[in-house]
Structures are given as C-alpha cells and as structure tokens.
Design an enzyme around this catalytic site. Structure first.
Site, PDB file in Angstrom:
ATOM      1  N   GLU A 121       0.838  -1.194   0.000  1.00  0.00           N
ATOM      2  CA  GLU A 121       0.000   0.000   0.000  1.00  0.00           C
ATOM      3  C   GLU A 121       0.880   1.255   0.000  1.00  0.00           C
ATOM      4  O   GLU A 121       1.744   1.401   0.862  1.00  0.00           O
ATOM      5  CB  GLU A 121      -0.902   0.009   1.233  1.00  0.00           C
ATOM      6  CG  GLU A 121      -1.855  -1.172   1.310  1.00  0.00           C
ATOM      7  CD  GLU A 121      -2.486  -1.303   2.684  1.00  0.00           C
ATOM      8  OE1 GLU A 121      -2.535  -0.284   3.408  1.00  0.00           O
ATOM      9  OE2 GLU A 121      -2.892  -2.419   3.050  1.00  0.00           O
TER      10      GLU A 121
ATOM     11  N   LEU B 185      -5.751  -2.241  -0.978  1.00  0.00           N
ATOM     12  CA  LEU B 185      -5.657  -2.152   0.471  1.00  0.00           C
ATOM     13  C   LEU B 185      -6.164  -3.485   1.043  1.00  0.00           C
ATOM     14  O   LEU B 185      -7.287  -3.604   1.506  1.00  0.00           O
ATOM     15  CB  LEU B 185      -6.490  -0.974   0.973  1.00  0.00           C
ATOM     16  CG  LEU B 185      -6.155  -0.393   2.344  1.00  0.00           C
ATOM     17  CD1 LEU B 185      -6.732   1.002   2.487  1.00  0.00           C
ATOM     18  CD2 LEU B 185      -6.646  -1.284   3.474  1.00  0.00           C
ATOM     19  N   ALA B 186      -5.305  -4.484   0.981  1.00  0.00           N
ATOM     20  CA  ALA B 186      -5.693  -5.832   1.371  1.00  0.00           C
ATOM     21  C   ALA B 186      -4.426  -6.613   1.694  1.00  0.00           C
ATOM     22  O   ALA B 186      -3.696  -7.037   0.804  1.00  0.00           O
ATOM     23  CB  ALA B 186      -6.474  -6.520   0.250  1.00  0.00           C
ATOM     24  N   GLU B 187      -4.164  -6.781   2.973  1.00  0.00           N
ATOM     25  CA  GLU B 187      -2.887  -7.361   3.396  1.00  0.00           C
ATOM     26  C   GLU B 187      -2.707  -8.802   2.944  1.00  0.00           C
ATOM     27  O   GLU B 187      -1.598  -9.214   2.578  1.00  0.00           O
ATOM     28  CB  GLU B 187      -2.759  -7.255   4.920  1.00  0.00           C
ATOM     29  CG  GLU B 187      -2.517  -5.852   5.423  1.00  0.00           C
ATOM     30  CD  GLU B 187      -3.755  -4.960   5.426  1.00  0.00           C
ATOM     31  OE1 GLU B 187      -3.624  -3.726   5.563  1.00  0.00           O
ATOM     32  OE2 GLU B 187      -4.874  -5.522   5.288  1.00  0.00           O
TER      33      GLU B 187
ATOM     34  N   HIS C 284      -1.854   1.898  15.562  1.00  0.00           N
ATOM     35  CA  HIS C 284      -0.601   2.281  14.920  1.00  0.00           C
ATOM     36  C   HIS C 284       0.602   2.168  15.849  1.00  0.00           C
ATOM     37  O   HIS C 284       1.687   2.628  15.492  1.00  0.00           O
ATOM     38  CB  HIS C 284      -0.678   3.722  14.390  1.00  0.00           C
ATOM     39  CG  HIS C 284      -1.701   3.911  13.317  1.00  0.00           C
ATOM     40  ND1 HIS C 284      -3.019   4.166  13.600  1.00  0.00           N
ATOM     41  CD2 HIS C 284      -1.605   3.859  11.967  1.00  0.00           C
ATOM     42  CE1 HIS C 284      -3.696   4.270  12.467  1.00  0.00           C
ATOM     43  NE2 HIS C 284      -2.866   4.093  11.463  1.00  0.00           N
TER      44      HIS C 284
ATOM     45  N   ASP D 240      -0.018  -3.265  12.996  1.00  0.00           N
ATOM     46  CA  ASP D 240      -1.351  -3.387  13.592  1.00  0.00           C
ATOM     47  C   ASP D 240      -2.379  -3.946  12.609  1.00  0.00           C
ATOM     48  O   ASP D 240      -3.442  -4.424  13.016  1.00  0.00           O
ATOM     49  CB  ASP D 240      -1.816  -2.015  14.075  1.00  0.00           C
ATOM     50  CG  ASP D 240      -0.721  -1.293  14.840  1.00  0.00           C
ATOM     51  OD1 ASP D 240      -0.802  -1.218  16.066  1.00  0.00           O
ATOM     52  OD2 ASP D 240       0.225  -0.812  14.182  1.00  0.00           O
TER      53      ASP D 240
ATOM     54  N   ILE E  22      -1.574  -6.279  10.159  1.00  0.00           N
ATOM     55  CA  ILE E  22      -0.991  -7.446   9.503  1.00  0.00           C
ATOM     56  C   ILE E  22      -1.887  -8.679   9.594  1.00  0.00           C
ATOM     57  O   ILE E  22      -1.737  -9.633   8.833  1.00  0.00           O
ATOM     58  CB  ILE E  22       0.395  -7.770  10.116  1.00  0.00           C
ATOM     59  CG1 ILE E  22       1.211  -8.647   9.154  1.00  0.00           C
ATOM     60  CG2 ILE E  22       0.258  -8.422  11.495  1.00  0.00           C
ATOM     61  CD1 ILE E  22       2.650  -8.835   9.576  1.00  0.00           C
TER      62      ILE E  22
ATOM     63  N   GLN F  55       1.855  -2.016   5.673  1.00  0.00           N
ATOM     64  CA  GLN F  55       2.083  -0.624   6.069  1.00  0.00           C
ATOM     65  C   GLN F  55       2.254  -0.440   7.570  1.00  0.00           C
ATOM     66  O   GLN F  55       3.134   0.282   8.025  1.00  0.00           O
ATOM     67  CB  GLN F  55       0.938   0.231   5.553  1.00  0.00           C
ATOM     68  CG  GLN F  55       1.201   1.708   5.556  1.00  0.00           C
ATOM     69  CD  GLN F  55       0.149   2.443   4.748  1.00  0.00           C
ATOM     70  OE1 GLN F  55      -0.935   2.734   5.244  1.00  0.00           O
ATOM     71  NE2 GLN F  55       0.450   2.730   3.492  1.00  0.00           N
ATOM     72  N   PHE F  56       1.406  -1.096   8.353  1.00  0.00           N
ATOM     73  CA  PHE F  56       1.504  -1.031   9.806  1.00  0.00           C
ATOM     74  C   PHE F  56       1.315  -2.440  10.369  1.00  0.00           C
ATOM     75  O   PHE F  56       0.429  -3.181   9.945  1.00  0.00           O
ATOM     76  CB  PHE F  56       0.433  -0.109  10.402  1.00  0.00           C
ATOM     77  CG  PHE F  56       0.658   1.348  10.116  1.00  0.00           C
ATOM     78  CD1 PHE F  56       1.546   2.090  10.871  1.00  0.00           C
ATOM     79  CD2 PHE F  56      -0.026   1.971   9.089  1.00  0.00           C
ATOM     80  CE1 PHE F  56       1.756   3.432  10.604  1.00  0.00           C
ATOM     81  CE2 PHE F  56       0.176   3.311   8.816  1.00  0.00           C
ATOM     82  CZ  PHE F  56       1.077   4.046   9.572  1.00  0.00           C
TER      83      PHE F  56
ATOM     84  N   PRO G 236      -4.963  -9.672   8.718  1.00  0.00           N
ATOM     85  CA  PRO G 236      -5.606 -10.314   7.564  1.00  0.00           C
ATOM     86  C   PRO G 236      -4.643 -11.148   6.721  1.00  0.00           C
ATOM     87  O   PRO G 236      -5.072 -12.042   5.993  1.00  0.00           O
ATOM     88  CB  PRO G 236      -6.142  -9.121   6.755  1.00  0.00           C
ATOM     89  CG  PRO G 236      -6.337  -8.042   7.767  1.00  0.00           C
ATOM     90  CD  PRO G 236      -5.215  -8.216   8.737  1.00  0.00           C
TER      91      PRO G 236
END
Length: 720
Positions: free
Chosen positions: A408, A448-450, A520, A475, A477, A472-473, A479
């Site tokens: 992302e 936007l889909a881990e 975050h 927090d 992770i 990205q974060f 998914p």
C-alpha cells in the site's frame, strides 16, 4: 487390452474428440476411483491415517487436463483433484505413498495428509490445507510469469502463454482470499483459470447455506472475467467448455472461471459420515449420476469400447491400485530424526563483513525515552535507519531484477504525474524513488488488502522471484496471517524441501510515537516467532538494518523484517553506511554496551532505552549492565546471551511487547533451563502492560517500558 485396442481403431472420433484420448481419460477416471477405494480400505485397515476422495470429480478433471500442459502451465489444485494429477502424469504409487505416510512420498516425505499434491517437475505447487488460500499465490504466480517472460532471470522461466490453474470447492468461495484474488486477476488481466467444483456441500453445509446465489451468478460482475457453467458429470461437455475457457486464458484474454456441477458419492473424508445429514433418496439420486459410469456407457454406446470392456478396464485399474498400495506399504518409513529438516535454509554469510558487534557506545542524556527526532539529519558520515533501508533497497534492486517491491502506497505516484509531484514512497518515505528508478513493474501499489499483498508475494516467490511485500503497519498485519503462517512459512517443510519461498515482508512496528494509539503503535513480534519456517528480524540501528536486509534477500525462506517506526529517524540509531559486502548472519546478536554485573537482553526501540537506563544506574550506584541487542528473534543468539549470563549471573529481559507471552518469556525460559547453574537471581522481565496502547501521551507512556522502569528493574535485580 487387445479388444479395446481393436475398438479404438474402428472409431476414430466421438463428438470431435479422438478415441485414444477418450479411452485414456476413461482409464484415468477409473483409476482415480480405484485409488479412492483402495485408500478407504487402507484407512479401515489402519494402514492409512486419513482419507479424502476425488470421487465424483473425475470426468471434469480428466477433460480439463487434455487442454493443460504439465511442466509448462502451473497448478494450484485442491484435495479433490486426484484425477487431474493422475492425468498430468503423477503415478498411482506416488499418490498412495502419501496416503500411507511414506518417506518416499515425493510430495512431502510423509509430512502432509493425503491428497496434498506437489510436484516441481510438473509445476504442481505444494498444496496447503486452508480452503481458498491457494487463490492468492496462484494470482502471484501468474503475475510473476508475465514479469519473467520479458526478462532473462536466473532460476526463472516463463513462456508467455502458460495458464495458472487453481481449483477449489464451492464452499471455499466463501473465503475472502478467493474474492481478493479475483479482484487482482481481473484488474491485471492475468492468465488464471479458476475451477470451482460444486458438489453441493462444504462438508455438511449445503451450498444454499453459503451464498445467496451460485458462484457463477455472483462473479458475473467482475469485469474481464469470463464465467462458464458446465455439468462436470458430463465428460464431453466438460471437455468442450474447458478447452474453450483454457484457450481463452492461454490467448491472453484474461482470467476465466469454470463453475462445474459435480457429485460427491463418498463422504467428505474418513472423518465424516454423510449419511448423518443426507437422505438415502438424495444419495441414491447422486449415485445415478456417477460421472465414471456415465462416461463408460457413452463410450460403449458409440463403439469406442466393446461389450465387456468397461468391467475389464475397471478390473485392470483396480489391480493397478492394489499393486500401487502394496508398493507404497513396502516403501521406506520416515526417520523421526528428519522431522526438523527443511524448516528453513539460512544463507551462508561466511566471509561477509559486519558479522560482529557494531561497536557503538551509549546515548547521551538528551536521547532518552520519548525523544522525537523525526526529520532530523544524522551526524556527518552517518545515515538514519530509515535511509539505510532505503539505500539497501536501491542497491539490491539495482543488482537483481528478481526483486519487486509492492504494497500500500509504496510507489511514488501515477506514471503521468511523476514529473509534477514529489512522490510518496510509503507513509515513512522508505521506498521513495524506487518507482522512478526501476519502473512501475518493479515498485507498485496494491489494493488495500494485506492478504492480497502477502499471498501474491508467495506466488511470485514460488516462480523464483524474490518479492518484497510491505505491510504498512504491524497493527493491520492480521488479515495476512493465513498467507504468512499457512502458506509462506510452511512451503519448504511441507514439500520436504522441494519448494521454497524466498520473500521479505517489511512491516513498520511499535510505539513511542504519541498519537499512534491502538491501531498504529502495537508490538506483537512474539506471535510470529512461534511460526516454524519464518525468520523474524528486528534491528535497532541503521548499520544492522542494512546488513540484515541484505541477508534477508539472500535467504531462501520468508523473512519478516520489522522496522520500528520510532527508530527510523532517530539520530542515536544512525551509523556509517556499511559496505555492500557486509551482511549479518541471521540469529546473531551483539553487545551494545559491555558490563559485568547484569545482562540486559533486548531488541528494537528498547535497546536504546536500556543503554540509557544502564548509564543512569552506573552513575547512581556503580552497577555495570551489559546490554545485548538480539537483532534477530527467530533464530536468536542463545550462545551470546548464555556467555554474558555466565559472566554476570543475572538477566533482565526488556521488550516493548506485552509482558505476558512476549518473546522475553521465551528468552527467560531458555536461560532458566540452560543457564541455571550460572544464575545468582531469578530472570527478571520488563515489558508493556497487558493492555493496548492508548492515544493520549500520558497513557502511552504508562503502558510502554520507559527508561526509569528499566532502571528500577535493573537496580532491583542487581541487589537481589
């Protein structure tokens, strides 16, 4: 089988298909059913430990295999695809070697349950069990093929028109990863063939309880996806529709989905009894549509085979299955000593510079906990931690086209805007400029889909690329946990070393940034250190980050590379940038501050806080604490910690994660078990409170370890 041979000579074609191909597919269908029956018998005899069949799917799969190319196309099958793998050339003995758990099973060496296929010579990718999770790696595999065919890359091959086959049951289409994969396959126009074998049930749950409409109806809104519906019990219809769908995909016209209605004459598995939830009338009706019987009768009516040949073929395939079972039972049993083989294969860094300590000293008083130096410049001749990662990415991508960076916001901007805007390069700027330098094919944004990000990386890694996926974060992770734990981390082990997954997952982690709050600022690295096959790296300084990132890309297995947000731009974490030849062996810690009275084992942002605390305690009481920066948590440097504890006789473990079940508990337990005779006091720990990180700075400070809390624990332990 002479009578059958004579019949084939008399009838060259049936419905446009060659008789010899029809005969071969009928034999394969019969063989598949015979192997299922033999496996059920082995299970009842206690010689196989689980059984799951492909009965009812045979006609569909044999028909599809006629248009597919083993060793050329790529395959992500699921556990009902027995007839497919037989048609692709996997032998009956090989199938039953897995059923009896033999060491000679080429798919897993006795590690996987039956019907978990894997064959690198035929591009049958080692199969996992979670339903639907194979769809995202399949998309990544197709994505990699498109990239590889335009380049000459070591260890990679592509032809430009290969098809990536992925199959699943109708029940598995309820999984989110299936829908995420469709999104990307259609967006990128990828050559993926989805085969949904709909036998009406997901174990005991009816399809009508799963979705409001059939999967072929639900997917029609995906632009670019060709949807086909077929009676999978009818070989000829399956052959016609399947060849059309595969030809479309092979021609580069985008993905296709074949929704095939099939039967399930046998229970879901040996652990299931479908008579408990299906009526006798329903089971009888299903038996009347047996695709193997229907296929044979059609061949007999058309004269492709003569009277009595159906029974003859079934007898012959029954005998083949029996002989295969005998061979499998006589094969080598696994050696218990090998069960830990192929968990991972760490890179050999012998001769690489920078393997030892970084030789740094303690921080000044102005660099204590909570100091924010975001945007500052480092001392002359040094680089900040974030910049070190940035430079290594440039360096490695310059030398290896197999590396692709995606996630992302990691790209700079739309290609048309690059001359007009500064560019993004991630929310922390770590990937800034990569797209400008290497192009959108090598640094690009994802949905936007881990799970999508990590799953696609798995598929690319299987093809020989070395993807760098960014979450990205930390927090967010979770998914992606299925793809990290069940797909990436298990590939080498579950395939007994036949497949590997060289990928790096970069993740921003940690707190000490006021305003981050629960979404975050969390840590949770201990959850990932619990996953066999996953390397977990957590540097606290720029030089270590650079060396470890180089090592991560030299690793043939997945590496979780944790980048602490608070440290990215801190002056005290800056170092001279290490030479390109410098790598750090995975699992090597360092002494960040020498001492003789107490050992502190720590990592990440608490390394600096521990150094500052040690300086304060020294000034107050003369206690000299040795601070060890583990740098890597899986594997971790047990020898370094043990040697230090042997000198100091005391250990304090400090980490930012919650105290309960944090990784410090593992360090403490290991030291208590292996270094007990050296200890003069119990192991002590400092960690975050067992709560979540709050938004208000006062609450965050109260939650996370601070210099004063570390200092108090250090003094108490020294006095014990």
């Amino acid at each position: 089988m002479s009578s059958t041979a004579r019949s084939v000579l008399g009838v060259d074609e049936l419905r446009g298909f060659r008789s010899d191909e029809l005969l071969q597919d009928f034999r394969t269908a019969c063989l598949s059913r015979a192997i299922d029956d033999r496996a059920i018998t082995l299970h009842k005899q206690g010689k196989a430990y689980f059984q799951i069949s492909g009965a009812g799917h045979e006609a569909l799969l044999c028909a599809l295999a006629q248009s597919l190319r083993p060793g050329y196309d790529w395959f992500f099958p699921y556990y009902r695809d027995l007839a497919l793998v037989l048609a692709l050339g996997v032998s009956p003995t090989t199938v039953l070697l897995q059923a009896v758990g033999s060491a000679d099973d080429p798919a897993s060496g006795g590690r996987q349950m039956p019907s978990h296929w894997g064959d690198p010579t035929r591009n049958i990718v080692t199969q996992s069990s979670p339903t639907g999770s194979q769809c995202l790696p399949a998309v990544g595999c197709a994505e990699a093929g498109r990239y590889i065919v335009r380049r000459q890359l070591p260890g990679c091959r592509a032809y430009g028109d290969e098809v990536v086959y992925v199959s699943l049951g109708d029940g598995a289409t309820s999984e989110g990863e299936f829908w995420e994969s469709l999104n990307t396959a259609c967006k990128l126009h990828l050559p993926v063939l989805y085969v949904v074998a709909d036998n009406g049930y997901a174990i005991s749950v009816r399809s009508s309880d799963q979705t409001p409409a059939t999967i072929s109806e639900l997917t029609v809104g995906f632009r670019g996806l060709a949807v086909y519906r077929v009676n999978g019990c009818d070989y000829f219809e399956s052959r016609r529709v399947g060849s059309e769908a595969i030809a479309r995909v092979r021609a580069g016209e985008g993905p296709a989905l074949v929704h095939a209605t099939v039967t399930r004459p046998y229970s879901h598995s040996s652990a299931d009894m479908q008579q408990r939830y299906r009526s006798s009338d329903e089971l009888a009706a299903e038996a009347s549509h047996d695709p193997v019987l229907a296929f044979g009768k059609e061949l007999e009516r058309a004269g492709v085979i003569g009277p009595g040949d159906i029974q003859r073929i079934r007898s012959e395939t029954h005998q083949l299955a029996l002989e295969a079972a005998e061979a499998a039972l006589a094969a080598t049993r696994p050696d218990p000593a090998t069960v830990t083989h192929h968990i991972w294969s760490l890179p050999d860094t012998a001769g690489a510079g920078g393997a030892g300590a970084t030789g740094r000293g303690a921080a000044g008083a102005g660099e204590q906990a909570g100091a924010q130096d975001v945007g500052v410049e480092p001392e002359e001749g040094k680089v900040l931690l974030g910049e070190a990662i940035h430079r290594v990415l440039f360096e490695l991508m310059e030398g290896d086209e197999r590396i692709r960076v995606f996630g992302e916001d990691v790209a700079d901007a739309e290609e048309s805007l690059l001359l007009a805007v500064e560019g993004q390069g991630g929310v922390f700027g770590v990937t800034k400029g990569l797209q400008r330098r290497f192009g959108i094919a090598r640094c690009y944004n994802t949905p936007l889909a881990e799970a999508n990000i990590v799953g696609r990386a798995v598929g690319q890694a299987v093809r020989g690329l070395h993807p760098c996926a960014e979450v990205q974060f930390f927090d967010y992770i979770w998914p992606a946990m299925q793809q990290i734990r069940s797909e990436a981390a298990t590939i080498r082990w579950r395939s007994n070393g036949a497949f590997s997954c060289p990928m790096v997952v970069r993740v921003a982690i940690g707190g000490y940034i006021p305003g981050g709050a629960i979404w975050h600022s969390q840590s949770g690295e201990s959850i990932f250190t619990h996953i066999p096959g996953l390397v977990v790296v957590f540097p606290s300084r720029a030089a270590d980050a650079a060396r470890l990132l180089r090592t991560a890309f030299a690793c043939g297995d997945p590496v979780l590379f944790l980048e602490h947000k608070h440290l990215l731009r801190q002056r005290y974490a800056a170092d001279p940038f290490p030479a390109r030849s410098e790598l750090l062996p995975l699992g090597t810690g360092t002494i960040a501050r020498p001492g003789e009275h107490v050992t502190i084992a720590t990592w990440g942002a608490t390394v600096q806080k521990s150094i500052v605390a040690a300086e304060q305690v020294k000034e107050a009481s003369g206690i000299e604490a040795e601070v060890i920066d583990l740098r890597c948590l899986q594997p971790w440097d047990q020898e370094l910690v043990a040697a230090s504890v042997e000198r100091t006789s005391r250990l304090l473990v400090v980490h930012e994660d919650t105290i309960t079940c944090g990784f410090g508990a593992e360090v403490a337990a290991w030291v208590g078990e292996h270094c007990f005779s050296s200890m003069d006091a119990p192991v002590s720990r400092v960690g975050a409170l067992d709560t979540l990180v709050a938004y208000a700075p006062e609450l965050e400070r109260a939650t996370l370890p601070q210099v004063d809390t570390i200092a108090r624990a250090l003094e108490a332990l020294a006095r014990y």
